[in-house]
Structure formats: structure tokens, C-alpha cells
Write a protein that holds these residues in place. Structure first.
Motif, PDB file in Angstrom:
ATOM      1  N   ASP A   1       1.025  -1.270   0.153  1.00  0.00           N
ATOM      2  CA  ASP A   1      -0.085   0.102   0.091  1.00  0.00           C
ATOM      3  C   ASP A   1       0.946   1.419   0.004  1.00  0.00           C
ATOM      4  N   TRP A   2       2.052   1.277  -0.591  1.00  0.00           N
ATOM      5  CA  TRP A   2       3.032   2.309  -0.393  1.00  0.00           C
ATOM      6  C   TRP A   2       2.358   3.676  -1.411  1.00  0.00           C
ATOM      7  N   ALA A   3       1.813   3.262  -2.566  1.00  0.00           N
ATOM      8  CA  ALA A   3       1.158   4.138  -3.297  1.00  0.00           C
ATOM      9  C   ALA A   3       0.179   4.865  -2.794  1.00  0.00           C
ATOM     10  N   TRP A   4      -0.668   4.337  -1.919  1.00  0.00           N
ATOM     11  CA  TRP A   4      -1.623   4.766  -0.931  1.00  0.00           C
ATOM     12  C   TRP A   4      -1.261   5.893  -0.005  1.00  0.00           C
ATOM     13  N   ALA A   5       0.152   5.457   0.641  1.00  0.00           N
ATOM     14  CA  ALA A   5       0.587   6.160   1.691  1.00  0.00           C
ATOM     15  C   ALA A   5       1.282   7.589   0.996  1.00  0.00           C
ATOM     16  N   ASP A   6       1.602   7.264  -0.242  1.00  0.00           N
ATOM     17  CA  ASP A   6       2.242   8.354  -1.050  1.00  0.00           C
ATOM     18  C   ASP A   6       1.384   9.384  -1.473  1.00  0.00           C
ATOM     19  N   ALA A   7       0.249   8.910  -1.889  1.00  0.00           N
ATOM     20  CA  ALA A   7      -1.242   9.681  -2.134  1.00  0.00           C
ATOM     21  C   ALA A   7      -1.408  10.511  -1.200  1.00  0.00           C
ATOM     22  N   TYR A   8      -1.736   9.927   0.070  1.00  0.00           N
ATOM     23  CA  TYR A   8      -1.952  10.809   1.235  1.00  0.00           C
ATOM     24  C   TYR A   8      -0.680  11.810   1.523  1.00  0.00           C
ATOM     25  N   GLN A   9       0.465  11.738   1.557  1.00  0.00           N
ATOM     26  CA  GLN A   9       1.384  12.641   1.706  1.00  0.00           C
ATOM     27  C   GLN A   9       1.307  13.713   0.871  1.00  0.00           C
ATOM     28  N   ARG A  10       1.244  13.371  -0.449  1.00  0.00           N
ATOM     29  CA  ARG A  10       1.134  14.405  -1.415  1.00  0.00           C
ATOM     30  C   ARG A  10      -0.030  15.481  -1.255  1.00  0.00           C
ATOM     31  N   ASN A  11      -1.153  14.896  -0.498  1.00  0.00           N
ATOM     32  CA  ASN A  11      -2.151  15.716  -0.084  1.00  0.00           C
ATOM     33  C   ASN A  11      -2.151  16.277   1.220  1.00  0.00           C
ATOM     34  N   GLY A  12      -1.035  16.291   1.787  1.00  0.00           N
ATOM     35  CA  GLY A  12      -0.902  16.598   3.054  1.00  0.00           C
ATOM     36  C   GLY A  12      -1.306  15.976   4.297  1.00  0.00           C
ATOM     37  N   LEU A  13      -1.901  14.672   4.082  1.00  0.00           N
ATOM     38  CA  LEU A  13      -2.417  13.941   5.191  1.00  0.00           C
ATOM     39  C   LEU A  13      -1.595  12.930   5.778  1.00  0.00           C
ATOM     40  N   ASP A  14      -1.896  12.561   6.777  1.00  0.00           N
ATOM     41  CA  ASP A  14      -0.959  11.547   7.431  1.00  0.00           C
ATOM     42  C   ASP A  14      -1.720   9.996   7.187  1.00  0.00           C
ATOM     43  N   TYR A  15      -0.964   9.017   6.455  1.00  0.00           N
ATOM     44  CA  TYR A  15      -1.413   7.830   6.492  1.00  0.00           C
ATOM     45  C   TYR A  15      -1.131   6.851   7.571  1.00  0.00           C
ATOM     46  N   TYR A  16       0.173   7.157   8.072  1.00  0.00           N
ATOM     47  CA  TYR A  16       0.661   6.464   9.315  1.00  0.00           C
ATOM     48  C   TYR A  16       0.440   7.381  10.673  1.00  0.00           C
ATOM     49  N   PRO A  17       0.273   6.829  11.611  1.00  0.00           N
ATOM     50  CA  PRO A  17       0.068   5.311  12.161  1.00  0.00           C
ATOM     51  C   PRO A  17      -1.424   4.783  11.442  1.00  0.00           C
ATOM     52  N   LYS A  18      -1.265   3.467  11.277  1.00  0.00           N
ATOM     53  CA  LYS A  18      -2.364   2.755  10.803  1.00  0.00           C
ATOM     54  C   LYS A  18      -2.582   1.695  11.700  1.00  0.00           C
ATOM     55  N   LEU A  19      -3.768   0.948  11.361  1.00  0.00           N
ATOM     56  CA  LEU A  19      -4.209  -0.338  12.020  1.00  0.00           C
ATOM     57  C   LEU A  19      -3.908  -1.355  11.238  1.00  0.00           C
ATOM     58  N   LEU A  20      -3.199  -2.567  11.805  1.00  0.00           N
ATOM     59  CA  LEU A  20      -3.017  -3.513  10.790  1.00  0.00           C
ATOM     60  C   LEU A  20      -3.048  -4.931  11.546  1.00  0.00           C
ATOM     61  N   SER A  21      -4.150  -5.761  11.092  1.00  0.00           N
ATOM     62  CA  SER A  21      -4.080  -7.385  11.527  1.00  0.00           C
ATOM     63  C   SER A  21      -3.591  -8.210  10.601  1.00  0.00           C
ATOM     64  N   ALA A  22      -2.484  -8.782  11.006  1.00  0.00           N
ATOM     65  CA  ALA A  22      -1.565  -9.559  10.263  1.00  0.00           C
ATOM     66  C   ALA A  22      -0.853 -10.475  11.076  1.00  0.00           C
ATOM     67  N   ILE A  23       0.065 -11.408  10.394  1.00  0.00           N
ATOM     68  CA  ILE A  23       1.049 -11.894  11.197  1.00  0.00           C
ATOM     69  C   ILE A  23       2.245 -11.378  10.578  1.00  0.00           C
ATOM     70  N   PRO A  24       3.190 -10.606  11.601  1.00  0.00           N
ATOM     71  CA  PRO A  24       4.215 -10.063  10.921  1.00  0.00           C
ATOM     72  C   PRO A  24       5.128 -10.669  10.380  1.00  0.00           C
ATOM     73  N   PHE A  25       5.499 -10.303   8.812  1.00  0.00           N
ATOM     74  CA  PHE A  25       6.621 -10.854   8.161  1.00  0.00           C
ATOM     75  C   PHE A  25       6.052 -12.085   7.567  1.00  0.00           C
ATOM     76  N   THR A  26       4.782 -12.494   7.523  1.00  0.00           N
ATOM     77  CA  THR A  26       4.422 -13.565   7.213  1.00  0.00           C
ATOM     78  C   THR A  26       3.030 -13.896   6.400  1.00  0.00           C
ATOM     79  N   PRO A  27       3.102 -13.821   4.977  1.00  0.00           N
ATOM     80  CA  PRO A  27       2.139 -13.874   4.000  1.00  0.00           C
ATOM     81  C   PRO A  27       1.312 -15.315   3.965  1.00  0.00           C
ATOM     82  N   VAL A  28       0.668 -15.363   5.212  1.00  0.00           N
ATOM     83  CA  VAL A  28       0.052 -16.791   5.212  1.00  0.00           C
ATOM     84  C   VAL A  28      -1.484 -16.697   5.461  1.00  0.00           C
ATOM     85  N   THR A  29      -2.236 -17.164   4.734  1.00  0.00           N
ATOM     86  CA  THR A  29      -3.828 -17.013   5.079  1.00  0.00           C
ATOM     87  C   THR A  29      -4.020 -17.801   6.260  1.00  0.00           C
ATOM     88  N   GLY A  30      -4.847 -17.413   7.205  1.00  0.00           N
ATOM     89  CA  GLY A  30      -5.299 -17.959   8.305  1.00  0.00           C
ATOM     90  C   GLY A  30      -6.504 -17.045   9.175  1.00  0.00           C
TER      91      GLY A  30
END
Length: 379
Positions: free
Chosen positions: A85-114
Motif C-alpha cells: 500500500d505504498w502508493a496509498w501512503a504516498d497519495a496521502y502525503q502528497r495531499n498533506g495527510l497522514d497515512y501513518y499510524p495505521k491499524l494492521l491485523s496480520a502476522i508480521p513478516f508472514t504472508p500466510v492465510t489464516g
């Protein structure tokens, strides 16, 4: 709904018995959801606040019983997620908005469905979704992202107003093969010939392989693997996400789920891979080399684990993120999901339109991949 809500910064506030009792009861549960794996990430500092992963796990209690829970982080960046989602974050920044911090539900560094919406029943899962949305709104963060949920959870999140995004991974399916040669016999002749040639190159280079179950792995084995892992990151001018403390912790706390593959030449180790497995699924994870040997990556990270799957009657080998080259080695395309909710209405509309276009491209891509099925055309 009469649930008591806790937001915790450490899994120790929930405890291993309660967490694992809920997590391992979920459909498609896997070892990455376990207390041992997540706690090792946090306690080793690999996925902690200093690394930009601030745990903010949600726990819902029905009396003294943990009725629902979610792995949730406050993220200050988008590294280690595998849904870009880097492009989304960049679009926010270019419009003077903060993308970070954000909430994320995931297993860090682990692209595994579950499971991400872990719950004892549908009522508790619905309550959990409402708590997630309320948490984001109360914290005034830009967005909430739920990565690699099950397909059923993705549908429930869409019904709750989340936007869905799909991706592609490559998985190998065990058709009850008696041995590796029986698997090769099902491939197109050219694919079969190439795999045999790759394995032959490794043997002719004087490399021998040994597979070490987690229960038998020594501290020296873990130090060797960590050396290989770090060396490969350094060779690509990158910084590794994980550290020796993490590997040693999972080696102590979940050895039954671990397989190390170690490659040696003239009695000297040259490479190693680490895979995680349950009774029915093996997950390709980490690899590294100390010196380059042609085709050694394929032997260490694919063919040795495939042989292990056949020997242990493991049904699925999930090859990890990306990698069309896996298809030539018998892996097939599988759709994955993520769910996203953005607070800013204009950006939410723009991203929804983008996702609609992207979804059509993913559908076409999967159709194209299926046309190249390595099992379809055989003598």
C-alpha cells in the motif's frame, strides 16, 4: 453485547492457554497464530514497538472465557506486510495527510492465510468486527487493514463495509505421491527434465543435504541458519527482519512445527532453509546461503521440503509470496485476500475504484496462469 473488551500490548496479558485454546480451535488455524510464534516475534524485538509494530491486540471476554481475539498492530510503516500500500501512503502525503499510524491485523513478516477474526461463534465474531471499527475511529487513525484472512472472513468483512483486495500465491498439492519420482511423472516432460537437471547440478557440485527436525536442532544449527539468513540479506543490501533470539525462541517453544534443511560441501555448511509445518500444511519461510551454488536455492527451499511433504503425507505446501517460477516446479496459483477500511471518504472512494480495476486484472492473471498449468499437457 455483554462482552468485556481488553486492548493488550502483550500476549502475556492473555496468556498462552487462553490464546492457543481459541486460536487453534479456528478453521485453518496454523502455527503462525500460536502464542509461541507471536510471543517470540515480540519478545525478540523483531516485531515490537521499536521496529514499528506496536501490539494492540483485541480480546473479548464472555465472563472469564476468551470469546474472540485479533492480532492487531499500530504500524508506523508498511514494511513486512506483503500486501503493498505504498502508493496509498504516498497519495496521502502528497495531499498533506497522514497515512501513518495505521491499524494492521496480520502476522508480521508472514504472508500466510489464516484466521484473523478468531471467535467461538458468529455472534462473537460480529462483535469483534464492531470493536475493530470502533477502535480505529476512537484512535483517529487513517485506516484499518486485515491481511490474509480466510475467504469466509473476507466476505464477512465486506458485509461490514471493508473493501476487499485479492492477490495470488502458489501452492503445491500432494496427490498422494509415493515418492518424488511419482510427483515428477505427473509434470510436463520439459518441466520434469528441468527439475532433474537442477537437482543433478547440486549433486555434481559436491553438495549433500540433511534435514533436521526441530526437536533435534542444536544451538549450532540455529546459529548456522541465522548466519545464512543474515548473509543473504546483506548480499541484497537489505536488513533482515528477524534475529537469532527469535529463531532460538521458536526452536525451544515450537520444535514440533519446524524443519531445517542444511546444505554442506566437503563437510562445510553452505546454505540452509527453515520451513514451518502443521500436520497437513507446510509453509515455505526463510532461506540463506554462505556461498553461491547454482540451483541450490531450489533444492534447499523447494525440493527437499517437497520430499518431506511426500514422506509425511502433508497435503499442501504453501510456497509463500509471489514467484511465478514456482509453477514450473509444480505449484499452482491460489487466490488470497485482504480487507481495508479508510476513514477519509474521498480517498476511500478513489481506492475502491482502484481495487475494482485491479480485481479485473487479478482475474485475468489467474486465468493466464491456469492456461500454463504444468500438469495439464502430459504424454
Amino acid at each position: 453485547m455483554n462482552y468485556r473488551t481488553h486492548i493488550v500490548s502483550s500476549l502475556s496479558e492473555i496468556g498462552a492457554p487462553a490464546w492457543d485454546g481459541l486460536a487453534m480451535a479456528q478453521e485453518r488455524a496454523n502455527p503462525f497464530l500460536s502464542y509461541a510464534f507471536l510471543h517470540a516475534l515480540h519478545e525478540s524485538g523483531s516485531a515490537g514497538e521499536d521496529a514499528g509494530w506496536q501490539p494492540q491486540f483485541i480480546a473479548l471476554y464472555d465472563g472469564a472465557t476468551l470469546a474472540a481475539a485479533m492480532p492487531l498492530y499500530v504500524k508506523m510503516h508498511s514494511y513486512g506486510e506483503y500486501v503493498f500500500d505504498w502508493a496509498w501512503a504516498d497519495a496521502y502525503q502528497r495531499n498533506g495527510l497522514d497515512y501513518y499510524p495505521k491499524l494492521l491485523s496480520a502476522i508480521p513478516f508472514t504472508p500466510v492465510t489464516g484466521p484473523r477474526l478468531m471467535a467461538v461463534d458468529a455472534r462473537a465474531r460480529a462483535a469483534l468486527i464492531e470493536v475493530v471499527r470502533a477502535t480505529q475511529q476512537a484512535s483517529r487513525m487513517s485506516s484499518t487493514h486485515i491481511l490474509y484472512p480466510s475467504e469466509e472472513e473476507a466476505r464477512q468483512l465486506a458485509e461490514a463495509g471493508f473493501m476487499l483486495r485479492s492477490g495470488v500465491q502458489f501452492h503445491w498439492l500432494n496427490a498422494g505421491y509415493l515418492d518424488f519420482e511419482a510427483f515428477l511423472a505427473t509434470l510436463e516432460p520439459k518441466k520434469r527434465k528441468n527439475i532433474r537437471a537442477e537437482r543433478r547440478k547440486v549433486r555434481e557440485a559436491g553438495v549433500t543435504m540433511r534435514r533436521v527436525r526441530g526437536i533435534d536442532a542444536t544451538d549450532a544449527d540455529w546459529r548456522l541458519f541465522n548466519r545464512c539468513y543474515k548473509h543473504t540479506y546483506a548480499a541484497h543490501h537489505s536488513t533482515p527482519y528477524l534475529n537469532l533470539d527469535f529463531f532460538q525462541r521458536i526452536g525451544r517453544t515450537m520444535p514440533q512445527n519446524i524443519l531445517l534443511v542444511i546444505a554442506e560441501r566437503n563437510g562445510k555448511p553452505v546454505a540452509s532453509s527453515l520451513v514451518i509445518h502443521s500436520q497437513d500444511t507446510l509453509f515455505g519461510r526463510y532461506w540463506g546461503e554462505l556461498e553461491h551454488v547454482p540451483c541450490l536455492h531450489f533444492e534447499t527451499a523447494y525440493y527437499q521440503p517437497l520430499e518431506f511433504c511426500i514422506e509425511q503425507n502433508i497435503a499442501v505446501f504453501e510456497g509463500g509470496a509471489q514467484g511465478e517460477h514456482k509453477m514450473a516446479r509444480g505449484f499452482l496459483p491460489t487466490r488470497t485476500w485482504s480487507a481495508h477500511w479508510l476513514a477519509h471518504p474521498a480517498f476511500a472512494d478513489a481506492i475502491e475504484r482502484f481495487l475494482e480495476r485491479e480485481a479485473g486484472g487479478i482475474d485475468d492473471y489467474i486465468d493466464e496462469l491456469n492456461d500454463r498449468n504444468p500438469f495439464r499437457a502430459r504424454d
